[in-house]
Scaffold this active site. Structure first.
Site, PDB file in Angstrom:
ATOM      1  CG  ASP A  91       2.382  -2.429  -5.057  1.00 29.85           C
ATOM      2  OD1 ASP A  91       1.864  -1.415  -4.564  1.00 29.85           O
ATOM      3  OD2 ASP A  91       1.737  -3.401  -5.455  1.00 29.85           O
ATOM      4  CG  ASP A 132       0.485  -1.832  -1.591  1.00 29.12           C
ATOM      5  OD1 ASP A 132       0.330  -3.068  -1.671  1.00 29.12           O
ATOM      6  OD2 ASP A 132      -0.433  -1.029  -1.818  1.00 29.12           O
ATOM      7  CG  ASP A 133       1.297  -6.523  -2.328  1.00 30.57           C
ATOM      8  OD1 ASP A 133       1.006  -7.121  -1.276  1.00 30.57           O
ATOM      9  OD2 ASP A 133       0.475  -6.269  -3.218  1.00 30.57           O
ATOM     10  CG  HIS A 144       0.270  -4.163   2.211  1.00 28.11           C
ATOM     11  ND1 HIS A 144      -0.715  -3.649   1.402  1.00 28.11           N
ATOM     12  CD2 HIS A 144       0.393  -3.286   3.248  1.00 28.11           C
ATOM     13  CE1 HIS A 144      -1.175  -2.509   1.926  1.00 28.11           C
ATOM     14  NE2 HIS A 144      -0.518  -2.270   3.034  1.00 28.11           N
ATOM     15  NE  ARG A 178      -2.280  -9.501   0.972  1.00 32.40           N
ATOM     16  CZ  ARG A 178      -2.829  -8.311   0.732  1.00 32.40           C
ATOM     17  NH1 ARG A 178      -4.084  -8.070   1.068  1.00 32.40           N
ATOM     18  NH2 ARG A 178      -2.113  -7.363   0.170  1.00 32.40           N
ATOM     19  CE  LYS A 188      -3.288  -9.653  -2.883  1.00 33.69           C
ATOM     20  NZ  LYS A 188      -3.173  -8.180  -2.935  1.00 33.69           N
TER      21      LYS A 188
END
Ligand SMILES: *[C@@H]1O[C@H](CO)[C@@H](O)[C@H](O)[C@H]1NC(C)=O
Ligand SMILES: *[C@@H]1O[C@H](CO)[C@@H](O)[C@H](O)[C@H]1NC(C)=O
Length: 386
Positions: free
Chosen positions: A200, A221-222, A243, A276, A278
């Site tokens: 991340d 990742d993010d 991500h 995204r 979540k």
């Protein structure tokens, strides 16, 4: 106490030495204390393998700290968490870290009105490939987190920092109030083929007044994950390989409030997701006032836009719940014609009953992938069929 009494001795010495010439006496008396004050505000340069520990020891007495080609010993933190207000920290040359399996962080900086700057040509290079094993934080080698940017307050800033190849997560922003991050590069692209995972770029929690502009991120990742916090803006950024731009996951943590977060004028490419949000199923929290505006998506493999209230550690698991409502949510000018790969989904919205409201949705052109077909409780302004 010892330094104070020796300073007093010096004063006494100076004064008594000057006794024979009374005219000089008043000028001599304040001399040592003035000297002392000047020393406290000096610019200090540290380098080499002793540089990190020397900098940590002396940090409170330096107005400017220059870290020039510092080699941080294995298993230790380059720790600048006791800075005076207003300290300027400058990285020069290559900052490197020794190898050890431990949790880190490798770098920690906190304080008020702190400026952290990367000099031209400098790089912070923990050589993460030594830890990469494809497992990230889920197993294998214990990997140190890289930079704890925690408790930076006032008008603190991080400018031009160039970070390369972190073992796992790169920058954690937590407990910060009033932090601007400008033109940071986080380049973990070497990890694409060498087992980089959970790298991340920015994980943000319990912070307010955070502005990140001009970031360039290459990771696995993010790009950004806002887990909690208010008044946070990410703009003019490039996210590649990871991500995407994420809120959450929200729910089940100590702090479960995300409010007034804006992602704008940025590009997400070669990533698993574009946008995204979540919300964890069965938990409570708030996602309010989040805006995505002017985001360009390309080469997205799984989800162009994914808004879910049934996250359980994995995407889109089971029934959505309503405990983490997503309100005052804006998605505008998202351009991604052909931006999703054919095996992916363009837009997915899965909300709990009554849990998504006050949405604005315009100028969304995200195509190339499939329609999801199982969207639920989609606010009438939005649509899963682009
Ligand atoms: C979020 O923004 C709104 C509108 O500007 C403001 O009224 C509200 O106080 C903000 N919330 C927080 C937690 O700062
Ligand atoms: C959306 O894009 C259009 C066309 O490029 C532009 O005119 C408009 O100002 C944008 N809106 C926002 C809110 O950025």
């Amino acid at each position: 106490m010892i330094s104070v009494s020796s300073a007093l001795l010096l004063v006494a010495f100076g004064a008594s030495g000057a006794l024979s010439s009374p005219v000089a006496a008043p000028a001599v008396t304040p001399g040592p204390s003035l000297d002392n004050a000047l020393q406290k505000r000096a610019s200090c340069t540290f380098s080499g393998s002793a540089g990190a520990s020397s900098a940590s020891k002396s940090q409170a007495s330096c107005a400017t700290i220059v870290l020039s080609n510092v080699a941080v010993p294995s298993g230790t933190t380059l720790d600048l968490s006791d800075l005076e207000d207003g300290t300027h920290v400058i990285f020069e040359g290559t900052t490197s870290w020794g190898y050890k399996e431990w949790t880190g962080p490798l770098l920690q900086i906190k304080g008020k009105d702190i400026t952290i700057e990367g000099a031209s040509g400098s790089v912070l290079d923990p050589d993460g490939a030594r830890w990469w094993d494809g497992e990230g934080g889920n197993g294998g080698k214990t990997k140190p987190k890289f930079f704890a940017a925690h408790d930076l307050t006032g008008t603190s800033s991080i400018v031009n920092l160039n970070i390369k190849n972190t073992p796992v997560q790169a920058v954690s922003i937590n407990g910060c109030e009033g932090l601007t991050v400008t033109d940071m590069t986080i380049d973990n692209s070497a990890g694409d083929s060498a087992g980089g995972h959970n790298t991340d770029a920015f994980d943000i929690g319990s912070s307010s007044g955070i502005t990140i502009t001009g970031a360039k991120v290459y990771n696995q990742d993010d790009c950004v994950a806002v887990n909690s916090g208010t008044d946070i803006t990410f703009s003019g950024g490039l996210c590649s390989g990871g991500h995407g731009l994420s809120i959450g996951s929200v729910g089940g943590r100590d702090d479960n409030t995300v409010e007034n977060v804006t992602f704008k004028d940025s590009t997400v490419t070669k990533s698993v997701n574009g946008i995204r949000v979540k919300a964890v199923a069965g938990e409570t929290g708030t996602i309010k006032g989040v805006t995505y505006s002017g985001i360009t998506l390309s080469d997205i493999s799984k989800y162009g836009i994914l808004i879910e209230q049934n996250y359980d550690g994995g995407d889109l698991h089971g029934d959505p719940t309503s405990g983490v409502p997503i309100t005052d949510f804006t998605v505008e000018n998202i351009s991604g014609s052909g931006g999703v790969e054919s095996g992916g989904y363009n837009v997915v919205v899965v909300c709990g009953s009554g849990a998504c409201s006050g949405w604005t949705w315009s100028g969304v052109t995200v195509t190339g992938g499939k329609d999801y077909g199982s969207c639920q409780n989609v606010p009438s302004v939005a649509t899963c069929e682009v």
